[in-house]
Design an enzyme around this catalytic site. Sequence first.
Site, short mmCIF file in Angstrom:
data_model
loop_
_atom_site.label_atom_id
_atom_site.label_comp_id
_atom_site.label_asym_id
_atom_site.label_seq_id
_atom_site.Cartn_x
_atom_site.Cartn_y
_atom_site.Cartn_z
N TYR A 130 87.04 2.83 8.70
CA TYR A 130 86.29 2.50 7.94
C TYR A 130 86.20 1.97 6.94
CZ TYR A 130 83.64 3.49 12.87
OH TYR A 130 83.47 3.97 13.83
N HIS A 178 79.51 -1.88 5.31
CA HIS A 178 79.32 -0.45 5.30
C HIS A 178 79.92 0.46 4.06
CE1 HIS A 178 75.66 0.44 6.97
NE2 HIS A 178 75.51 0.79 8.32
N PHE A 199 78.68 10.11 9.68
CA PHE A 199 78.25 8.94 10.21
C PHE A 199 77.35 8.25 9.57
CE2 PHE A 199 81.97 9.59 12.72
CZ PHE A 199 82.60 8.49 13.08
N ASN A 207 74.45 6.69 10.10
CA ASN A 207 73.39 7.19 10.57
C ASN A 207 72.64 8.65 10.23
OD1 ASN A 207 74.66 7.98 12.16
ND2 ASN A 207 73.68 7.48 14.00
N ASN A 227 70.69 2.20 8.16
CA ASN A 227 70.86 3.54 9.11
C ASN A 227 70.45 4.45 7.53
OD1 ASN A 227 69.49 2.64 11.45
ND2 ASN A 227 72.00 2.23 12.10
#
EC number: 3.1.1.29
Length: 194
Positions: A17, A22, A68, A70, A116
Site C-alpha cells: 500500500y 490512501h 489498517f 479503518n 474510514n
Amino acid sequence: MSEIKLIVGLGNPGDKYADTRHNAGEWLINRLARQFHFSLTPESKFSGKTARTVINGNEIRFLVPTTFMNLSGKAISSLANFYRIKPEEILVIHDELDLPPGVAKIKQGGGHGGHNGLRDTIAQLGNNKNFYRLRVGIGHPGDKNLVSAYVLNKPSLTDWQLIDKALDEATSCVDILIKDGITKATNRLNAFKA
C-alpha cells in the site's frame, strides 16, 4: 507556541500500500521526518510508528498508525490519551477525494466524508470532531463505486507530479504552523494550487 501537539499521517501498512493514494498522509509525514530530522520508531502500545521532536521550542509528536486505515483512530486516541493531548491539538493528514491533485487544505472539524480513517478517528475520540485535518487532494474517480479501487491504487504520473508539489507546499506550511500558528499556515496552504 504551536497549538498542534500531535501530527498524524494516515495510511495502510505494508509495501503493498506504500505508493497508493490512501497513503498520502504517511507520504507527508515521511517528508516532515526529513525536514525536521526525526525517525519514526514502532511503538506497540500506540499501534503505530511514533517520533517526538522539539521544533522552535515546541514539543511535537508524530504518529503513523500501523493498523489498517479503518482502525487508525485507536492509535490516535491511545497516544492522545496517554500524553493528554486534546482533539483540537491534533492535526490528521489524509488523502482527500474532494480536492484535485495539486491542492491541499487545512481545516478544523467537520464530518468524515466517507473516509474510514476519519470515521474511526472521530469515533475513537468520543465523537469529537474538533481536530484539524490537512487534506491532500487525490481527485475523484467520478463514480462512488470506483472509490475503493481508486484509493488503493497508485496515482498516474501526471497526478503524482501535482500531488508531489502539494506535498512540498504542505511540508513548508507545517513548518509555518509549528513556528507561527495554524492561521498563517492555513491561509498560505489553502491558497496554493500546483
